[in-house]
Design a protein around this motif. Structure first.
Motif, PDB file in Angstrom:
ATOM      1  N   PHE A 185     -26.134 105.732 -86.367  1.00 27.72           N
ATOM      2  CA  PHE A 185     -26.401 105.308 -84.998  1.00 27.72           C
ATOM      3  C   PHE A 185     -26.661 103.814 -84.961  1.00 27.72           C
ATOM      4  O   PHE A 185     -27.508 103.294 -85.682  1.00 27.72           O
ATOM      5  CB  PHE A 185     -27.600 106.048 -84.398  1.00 27.72           C
ATOM      6  N   ARG A 187     -26.562 100.351 -81.929  1.00 25.45           N
ATOM      7  CA  ARG A 187     -26.624 100.107 -80.484  1.00 25.45           C
ATOM      8  C   ARG A 187     -25.229 100.069 -79.866  1.00 25.45           C
ATOM      9  O   ARG A 187     -24.970 100.655 -78.838  1.00 25.45           O
ATOM     10  CB  ARG A 187     -27.367  98.795 -80.193  1.00 25.45           C
ATOM     11  N   ARG A 188     -24.345  99.288 -80.483  1.00 29.17           N
ATOM     12  CA  ARG A 188     -22.956  99.287 -80.055  1.00 29.17           C
ATOM     13  C   ARG A 188     -22.115  99.618 -81.281  1.00 29.17           C
ATOM     14  O   ARG A 188     -22.555  99.412 -82.408  1.00 29.17           O
ATOM     15  CB  ARG A 188     -22.544  97.898 -79.530  1.00 29.17           C
ATOM     16  N   ILE A 260     -37.164  93.799 -84.176  1.00 30.09           N
ATOM     17  CA  ILE A 260     -36.826  93.692 -82.750  1.00 30.09           C
ATOM     18  C   ILE A 260     -35.787  94.729 -82.325  1.00 30.09           C
ATOM     19  O   ILE A 260     -35.621  94.996 -81.151  1.00 30.09           O
ATOM     20  CB  ILE A 260     -36.331  92.277 -82.348  1.00 30.09           C
ATOM     21  N   HIS A 261     -35.103  95.328 -83.273  1.00 30.18           N
ATOM     22  CA  HIS A 261     -34.077  96.302 -82.903  1.00 30.18           C
ATOM     23  C   HIS A 261     -34.628  97.710 -82.744  1.00 30.18           C
ATOM     24  O   HIS A 261     -34.116  98.492 -81.950  1.00 30.18           O
ATOM     25  CB  HIS A 261     -32.961  96.301 -83.933  1.00 30.18           C
ATOM     26  N   TYR A 266     -39.356 105.111 -84.406  1.00 31.72           N
ATOM     27  CA  TYR A 266     -38.039 105.506 -83.883  1.00 31.72           C
ATOM     28  C   TYR A 266     -37.052 105.685 -85.026  1.00 31.72           C
ATOM     29  O   TYR A 266     -36.310 106.669 -85.096  1.00 31.72           O
ATOM     30  CB  TYR A 266     -37.568 104.448 -82.879  1.00 31.72           C
ATOM     31  N   LEU A 270     -34.927 108.850 -86.145  1.00 28.34           N
ATOM     32  CA  LEU A 270     -33.466 108.766 -86.203  1.00 28.34           C
ATOM     33  C   LEU A 270     -32.905 109.279 -87.520  1.00 28.34           C
ATOM     34  O   LEU A 270     -31.909 110.001 -87.536  1.00 28.34           O
ATOM     35  CB  LEU A 270     -33.013 107.315 -86.035  1.00 28.34           C
ATOM     36  N   ARG A 277     -27.657 116.133 -88.640  1.00 22.18           N
ATOM     37  CA  ARG A 277     -26.301 116.215 -88.085  1.00 22.18           C
ATOM     38  C   ARG A 277     -25.237 116.038 -89.155  1.00 22.18           C
ATOM     39  O   ARG A 277     -24.175 116.666 -89.102  1.00 22.18           O
ATOM     40  CB  ARG A 277     -26.132 115.175 -86.976  1.00 22.18           C
TER      41      ARG A 277
ATOM     42  N   ASP B 617     -28.007 111.717 -75.131  1.00 26.71           N
ATOM     43  CA  ASP B 617     -28.313 112.423 -76.369  1.00 26.71           C
ATOM     44  C   ASP B 617     -29.816 112.241 -76.574  1.00 26.71           C
ATOM     45  O   ASP B 617     -30.274 111.203 -77.047  1.00 26.71           O
ATOM     46  CB  ASP B 617     -27.497 111.787 -77.504  1.00 26.71           C
ATOM     47  N   ARG B 619     -32.063 113.388 -78.507  1.00 28.29           N
ATOM     48  CA  ARG B 619     -32.656 113.250 -79.843  1.00 28.29           C
ATOM     49  C   ARG B 619     -32.698 111.787 -80.281  1.00 28.29           C
ATOM     50  O   ARG B 619     -33.585 111.380 -81.035  1.00 28.29           O
ATOM     51  CB  ARG B 619     -31.838 114.062 -80.854  1.00 28.29           C
ATOM     52  N   ILE B 620     -31.698 111.021 -79.862  1.00 25.95           N
ATOM     53  CA  ILE B 620     -31.658 109.625 -80.308  1.00 25.95           C
ATOM     54  C   ILE B 620     -31.745 108.637 -79.144  1.00 25.95           C
ATOM     55  O   ILE B 620     -31.817 107.439 -79.348  1.00 25.95           O
ATOM     56  CB  ILE B 620     -30.396 109.339 -81.155  1.00 25.95           C
ATOM     57  N   GLY B 621     -31.742 109.137 -77.930  1.00 19.37           N
ATOM     58  CA  GLY B 621     -31.913 108.268 -76.767  1.00 19.37           C
ATOM     59  C   GLY B 621     -30.650 107.553 -76.318  1.00 19.37           C
ATOM     60  O   GLY B 621     -30.706 106.618 -75.526  1.00 19.37           O
ATOM     61  N   ARG B 622     -29.522 108.008 -76.822  1.00 17.83           N
ATOM     62  CA  ARG B 622     -28.277 107.296 -76.499  1.00 17.83           C
ATOM     63  C   ARG B 622     -27.727 107.722 -75.140  1.00 17.83           C
ATOM     64  O   ARG B 622     -27.601 108.903 -74.844  1.00 17.83           O
ATOM     65  CB  ARG B 622     -27.239 107.589 -77.587  1.00 17.83           C
ATOM     66  N   LEU B 659     -28.754  98.426 -69.946  1.00 18.70           N
ATOM     67  CA  LEU B 659     -28.778  99.185 -71.197  1.00 18.70           C
ATOM     68  C   LEU B 659     -28.966  98.344 -72.462  1.00 18.70           C
ATOM     69  O   LEU B 659     -29.489  98.839 -73.457  1.00 18.70           O
ATOM     70  CB  LEU B 659     -27.471  99.977 -71.337  1.00 18.70           C
ATOM     71  N   LEU B 660     -28.514  97.096 -72.455  1.00 16.95           N
ATOM     72  CA  LEU B 660     -28.414  96.362 -73.719  1.00 16.95           C
ATOM     73  C   LEU B 660     -29.211  95.063 -73.787  1.00 16.95           C
ATOM     74  O   LEU B 660     -29.923  94.804 -74.746  1.00 16.95           O
ATOM     75  CB  LEU B 660     -26.935  96.013 -73.979  1.00 16.95           C
ATOM     76  N   LYS B 664     -35.901  88.445 -76.148  1.00 23.69           N
ATOM     77  CA  LYS B 664     -37.261  88.784 -76.570  1.00 23.69           C
ATOM     78  C   LYS B 664     -37.972  87.573 -77.154  1.00 23.69           C
ATOM     79  O   LYS B 664     -37.379  86.791 -77.889  1.00 23.69           O
ATOM     80  CB  LYS B 664     -37.211  89.887 -77.628  1.00 23.69           C
ATOM     81  N   ASP B 678     -28.380  89.724 -82.041  1.00 24.57           N
ATOM     82  CA  ASP B 678     -29.680  90.213 -81.568  1.00 24.57           C
ATOM     83  C   ASP B 678     -29.728  90.373 -80.053  1.00 24.57           C
ATOM     84  O   ASP B 678     -30.444  91.233 -79.544  1.00 24.57           O
ATOM     85  CB  ASP B 678     -30.792  89.259 -82.011  1.00 24.57           C
ATOM     86  N   LEU B 680     -27.716  91.646 -77.258  1.00 22.62           N
ATOM     87  CA  LEU B 680     -26.546  92.524 -77.255  1.00 22.62           C
ATOM     88  C   LEU B 680     -25.805  92.447 -75.928  1.00 22.62           C
ATOM     89  O   LEU B 680     -26.332  92.816 -74.896  1.00 22.62           O
ATOM     90  CB  LEU B 680     -26.976  93.965 -77.519  1.00 22.62           C
ATOM     91  N   THR B 743     -33.196 100.967 -73.435  1.00 25.21           N
ATOM     92  CA  THR B 743     -32.731 101.018 -74.826  1.00 25.21           C
ATOM     93  C   THR B 743     -32.866 102.447 -75.330  1.00 25.21           C
ATOM     94  O   THR B 743     -33.686 103.217 -74.823  1.00 25.21           O
ATOM     95  CB  THR B 743     -33.573 100.097 -75.714  1.00 25.21           C
ATOM     96  N   PRO B 744     -32.081 102.797 -76.331  1.00 24.18           N
ATOM     97  CA  PRO B 744     -32.216 104.141 -76.903  1.00 24.18           C
ATOM     98  C   PRO B 744     -33.664 104.435 -77.318  1.00 24.18           C
ATOM     99  O   PRO B 744     -34.143 105.535 -77.119  1.00 24.18           O
ATOM    100  CB  PRO B 744     -31.288 104.107 -78.116  1.00 24.18           C
ATOM    101  N   GLN B 745     -34.319 103.422 -77.870  1.00 23.85           N
ATOM    102  CA  GLN B 745     -35.703 103.654 -78.295  1.00 23.85           C
ATOM    103  C   GLN B 745     -36.599 104.005 -77.112  1.00 23.85           C
ATOM    104  O   GLN B 745     -37.425 104.908 -77.184  1.00 23.85           O
ATOM    105  CB  GLN B 745     -36.250 102.425 -79.021  1.00 23.85           C
ATOM    106  N   TRP B 748     -35.829 107.533 -76.040  1.00 31.57           N
ATOM    107  CA  TRP B 748     -36.385 108.457 -77.032  1.00 31.57           C
ATOM    108  C   TRP B 748     -37.902 108.569 -76.862  1.00 31.57           C
ATOM    109  O   TRP B 748     -38.456 109.677 -76.887  1.00 31.57           O
ATOM    110  CB  TRP B 748     -36.026 107.959 -78.434  1.00 31.57           C
ATOM    111  N   GLU B 749     -38.559 107.437 -76.657  1.00 32.57           N
ATOM    112  CA  GLU B 749     -40.023 107.475 -76.483  1.00 32.57           C
ATOM    113  C   GLU B 749     -40.421 108.283 -75.251  1.00 32.57           C
ATOM    114  O   GLU B 749     -41.394 109.044 -75.274  1.00 32.57           O
ATOM    115  CB  GLU B 749     -40.584 106.046 -76.387  1.00 32.57           C
TER     116      GLU B 749
END
Lengths: 288, 758
Positions: A185, A187-188, A260-261, A266, A270, A277, B617, B619-622, B659-660, B664, B678, B680, B743-745, B748-749
């Motif tokens: 997994f 991000r992109r 930062i990612h 998390y 993951l 999976r 998704d 489980r992973i927040g996607r 989303l991206l 920060k 970094d 995105l 974000t996926p995180q 997920w949170e």
């Protein structure tokens, strides 16, 4: 964002390359340059001499025989993608490489470059560790072979000496009936993995798994196998419940840092999901 | 001939140049004797400059000059506000180079002028800068605490509080049957252009003339600023607009480099070029979007919205830049969006922080405030057990109420009203095209491991800012016509749409429009540029006026030649015809030129609705966008193909923000996202399933074209609609997104928190 001044050499033989590399304390081998050159542009690295390995044609071969797959250090991702023999000879390697960056980078980046760079979120070091690969290196003092597990020490730190060059990555032979899965997994598509799992196991006549190898990428300061997760798989028929138990064991056995990612928590979650999976995929179940 | 180029999907004339690699960008300019500038930027977020020692640097081979604040007689000039230039903002304006303090990572401290960029970058390491670090203000909360001041003499970090108001919000809240209070936040994004900024300046000492290439967006305004700062008459400066790789509101505003490079050219007597690199770009170009709000909504039991009340806090960065107040102001004034809300009081405070200063980015304030409002509406629907679509339909401003007044905004009041539209019509069109009735059945369903979610939202988009635009037409020796326009090209396709408008107005084939010359200060007497989705409406309307004036000139000249009255002259595609068989060709009047102008105090309001179908998704927040449809009514459409392109392009940017994208910083004010690895950005393959429908049901009544600005609508709804679709998908976990990007995180949170709660 301009490179600092440096000298450049493009030797025709490994011996010349080794001599050049040994000629200065801060000389660096250039093997595709997809990580090193950006680091130089950001002035994080400033070697005074780059020794370009691109003319060393002996290092560009992919050899496949009964002992396994031998990838020359200068084999590019693109070469692996294009080599149909690897579909059978090492499907896990092929699946992992499809996640490496983007076309342009896959046309230049090399197996040896990635192994030497040792980014904990990169696919190739993860495959090397998962598959018990040997890393063949040569220096002015001679050649030696380092097993992958001993090779990677910490982020961007390896057992490779400054005057050594990686020549080959040796992946043990892949039995035809071996089950495998790879899940990542990011991000992109093409980004570094937030977490990835490479798994394989063999199956006995009773359908039970043995020789389970479960490797984790991106969740520690180096890629690592996860023995606790492997223990959940060995001796079992891999089904949903087993994959979930292995996933939980995988989560429990890592302690990733936050950056930062992604937060550590998390990433921990993951890797469990990726292992679960990947195992389901390996067992032939439909999985995300 | 009755042309109909306007309204046709004419292919973009400029594309041939671009796809053949023949565009000319500022970095393509390399005059003889060119030197290159590189900029030493602060690595501290906040600090006092004790000393700068460049004595070793100037001696390096290849270094021609090192320029600091001390080289500017009278100190570094300030960059004035272009929009909302209130006196209260003046103390917070940015000087062109740091003098006594640095206030953000990336603030210019010195300029090295060298024979190459590489030599210049090497030289930066030799400048010794002694900065006494001060505690940084890295967010609104720290800024509001007030114990760390960016501008000590101001005594506080709050530059301004805007208030948008109508009716009596407090009274309405007291009487309301239902009230909900929420907090929301948006991330820090920016209008990242594929081609970073660049300036190339040439100084001619003999004539005292300055030529500045790389101008964009607002060259005429920037020329006035530069002339004042350089102590030059305005007409001795030529601002040249080149091809650009994206504008998005960020390129073309007056930045420190827009002074520093011309200054360096005059200082060295050589042409000097500066091209921003990507690392600089992330810390030097205007940031945008970062806001948080505490907001309340009051409704009747049937979902009729009675009142909206709230207070937004905007993270402004270190200085008030040229258009820095726009987003904060818009957050307050446009929180109600396309909905009829009789009682409103929304405040918006501007907090100075030790970060890169903010400016406008496509849909400024609107992206943020639409996220706040549309999230709130879905929460209201859930609370009151109302259908989300019905709640919106019930509260949209009815067509019968047009023109509809916007809430008053203060300070810098400007009464404004929505010009025209039927918001229920675009909502219904959107639902129908999207297949809402069928797809809505998927809401919350788990299919093959993914949860499905749907959402719909409505928006308005302001455009066509005044006060004026200028256009000029000139007949070429071959009888074709050249168009000159004060509007700027930042990728919108103005060379095509102005040719369409001119061809129709002149009633000649499009291939007889020889070219559209835009932006540069030499072309027209005065120009206002490209912002607030104004170029086509304002420039196009000016073009109609110029056509009328050119026709009058032709009639007068022809009447003189034929010995008749101007009213007897007929102008057509084939030529100019007088009485008794007399005729002439356009070429016979070569050199005739006429300017026209259009003045406007009102805005156009494009409107529409967006619908999204996502899967998550859990489980992973996607999040995946399965289908996304934007329906936009933008009045008279000049070119449906370029409008659709604008909608899709800005939608992709909106999804990036949803989303991206996120700039920060850490607590010390260090930028953590200093590269595109970094920060995105969406890439071409990330959102393949986007659709745009553009309609022209309601021409604008406030301009002769009937057109409305349409460059920003795609971005405005994206955050709110995607967040609502995610909430819809993850209803089983009670997920309610309150912060972007998703974000996926974060997803997920929220899912994990929901699992624990149930």
């Amino acid at each position: 964002m301009k490179l600092p001044a440096f000298d450049y050499a493009c030797p025709a033989t490994l011996a010349e390359a080794l001599a050049l590399l040994a000629s200065r304390d801060d000389a660096k081998a250039l093997a595709g340059g997809q990580s090193l050159v950006p680091m130089m542009a950001f002035r994080i690295a400033s070697p005074s001499l780059l020794v370009d390995l691109r003319r060393l044609s002996d290092l560009r071969k992919i050899a496949i025989d009964t002992s396994g797959v031998r990838l020359g250090a200068m084999v590019r991702w693109r070469d692996i993608e294009d080599d149909a023999r690897l579909n059978g000879a090492h499907p896990l390697l092929k699946a992992a490489v499809s996640h490496v960056a983007h076309y342009q980078i896959r046309n230049r980046g090399t197996v040896g470059g990635s192994i030497a760079h040792a980014d904990p979120a990169a696919e190739m070091p993860g495959i090397a560790v998962t598959c018990d690969a040997d890393i063949a290196v040569t220096g002015t003092r001679g050649a030696r072979v380092i097993c992958a597990d001993d090779f990677f020490i910490a982020p961007l730190m390896t057992a490779l000496a400054a005057d050594e060059i990686i020549t080959e990555i040796r992946l043990p032979a892949w039995p035809p009936r071996r089950r495998w899965g790879f899940r990542e997994f990011s991000r992109r598509r093409g980004d570094f993995a937030l977490a990835a799992a490479a798994v394989f196991f063999d199956v006995d006549d009773a359908g039970k798994a043995y020789n389970a190898h479960i490797g984790a990428i991106g969740v520690g300061d180096r890629p690592a196998r996860l023995p606790a997760a492997e223990a959940e798989v060995n001796g079992q028929v891999v089904d949903i419940a087993i994959s979930e138990r292995a996933g939980r064991a995988a989560s429990a056995s890592v302690d990733p840092q936050s950056d930062i990612h992604a937060s550590g928590a998390y990433r921990k979650s993951l890797i469990g999901t990726m292992v679960e999976r990947a195992l389901q995929s390996a067992a032939g179940m439909s999985a995300l | 001939m009755r042309n109909s180029f306007v309204g046709s999907p004419v292919e973009r004339r400029e594309d041939l140049r671009f796809v053949r690699g023949r565009g000319q960008y500022v970095d393509d300019l390399n005059p003889d004797g060119l030197l290159h500038a590189v900029i030493l930027r602060s690595s501290f977020a906040h600090g006092r400059i004790r000393s700068i020692d460049a004595s070793a640097t100037v001696k390096l081979a290849g270094v021609h000059a090192v320029i600091t604040a001390r080289d500017m007689p009278g100190g570094p000039p300030r960059i004035p506000m272009r929009l909302q230039p209130l006196p209260e903002f003046m103390p917070f304006e940015q000087g062109v180079i740091a003098d006594t303090k640095v206030r953000y990572v990336g603030e210019p401290i010195a300029v090295v002028v060298a024979t190459s960029v590489a030599v210049g970058e090497d030289a930066l390491d030799h400048i010794v800068v002694d900065i006494e670090p001060l505690p940084a203000v890295s967010d609104c909360e720290t800024s509001a605490a007030g114990d760390r001041l960016l501008f000590e003499q101001q005594g506080a970090n709050c530059a301004m509080t805007f208030t948008a108001e109508c009716g009596d919000a407090d009274a309405a809240f007291k009487a309301a049957a239902y009230v909900r209070r929420e907090k929301f936040r948006t991330g820090r994004h920016f209008g990242l252009t594929l081609e970073p900024r660049g300036v190339m300046a040439e100084w001619d000492a003999a004539t005292g003339r300055l030529t500045v290439s790389g101008a964009a967006k607002v060259p005429f305004f920037n020329r006035r600023v530069l002339a004042e700062q350089m102590g030059l008459p305005e007409d001795s400066i030529a601002m040249i607009e080149n091809d650009v790789g994206g504008g998005f509101g960020a390129r073309g505003e007056f930045y420190p480099e827009d002074f520093l490079i011309p200054f360096a050219a005059r200082y060295t007597g050589r042409p000097v070029k500066w091209i921003e690199d990507r690392r600089e770009n992330l810390m030097a170009m205007n940031h945008a979007r970062q806001a948080q709000v505490e907001v309340e909504i009051a409704c009747a039991h049937d979902g009729t919205i009675l009142a909206l009340r709230g207070h937004a806090h905007v993270d402004m960065g270190a200085y008030m830049r040229t258009n820095g107040a726009v987003a904060a102001r818009n957050i307050a004034q446009f929180m109600a969006g396309p909905y009829r809300i009789p009682n409103i009081r929304v405040k918006s405070s501007l907090w100075m922080t030790n970060k890169t200063p903010v400016g406008t980015y496509r849909g400024p304030g609107r992206f943020e405030t639409d996220f706040f409002r549309e999230r709130l509406l879905d929460m209201v629907a859930k609370d009151l057990r109302l259908d989300r679509v019905e709640l919106r339909r019930r509260n949209l401003i009815p067509a019968s109420h047009m023109p509809y007044p916007l809430p008053a905004i203060a300070p810098f009041p400007a009464s404004d009203e929505i010009d025209s539209g039927d918001y229920r019509a675009t909502l219904d069109r959107c639902l129908e095209e999207f297949g809402w009735a069928d797809k809505a059945k998927l809401a919350g369903k788990l299919i093959d491991g993914r949860f499905h979610g749907l959402a719909v939202g409505c928006f308005i988009e302001g455009g066509a800012a005044g006060p004026k635009e200028t256009a000029r037409l000139e007949i070429n020796p071959d009888g074709s016509v050249a168009v000159f326009i004060g509007s700027s090209a930042v990728g919108q396709g103005v060379e095509t749409v102005f040719a369409q408008i001119a061809a129709d107005a002149l009633e000649i084939p499009m291939d007889r429009i020889s070219g559209v010359h835009h932006g540069s200060t030499a072309y027209v007497s005065d120009g206002y540029g490209a912002y607030h989705s104004r170029s086509v409406v304002m420039g196009g309307s000016a073009l109609l006026d110029a056509t009328k004036n050119l026709h009058n000139l032709i009639r007068t000249a022809a009447a003189k030649r034929f010995g008749c009255l101007p009213s007897e002259i007929k102008i057509s595609e084939d030529g100019i015809v007088g009485p008794h068989g007399s005729s002439a060709r356009f070429a016979d009047f070569a050199g005739l030129t006429a300017e026209g102008a259009f003045l406007n105090k009102k805005h156009t309001y494009t409107f529409g609705a967006h619908a999204a179908h996502v899967t998550v998704d859990a489980r992973i927040g996607r999040i995946e966008i399965i289908d996304y449809l934007a329906v936009t009514d933008c009045g008279r459409i000049i070119n449906p193909m370029t409008v659709r392109g604008q909608v899709i392009g800005s939608l992709v940017q909106g999804l990036g923000g949803a989303l991206l994208e996120d700039l920060k910083y850490d607590k010390d004010g260090q930028l953590l996202t200093g590269s595109l690895a970094d920060y995105l950005l969406p890439s071409a393959s990330d959102f393949p399933n986007l659709r745009a429908v553009v309609t022209e049901m309601f021409p604008s009544p406030i301009n002769p074209l009937g057109a409305k600005g349409a460059g920003e609508g795609g971005i405005i709804s994206a955050g709110g609609v995607v967040a609502n679709a995610v909430a819809n998908a993850l209803g089983a976990f009670g997920v309610e997104p309150r912060e972007l990007p998703l974000t996926p995180q974060r997803v997920w949170e929220m899912v994990e928190a929901g699992r624990l709660a149930t």
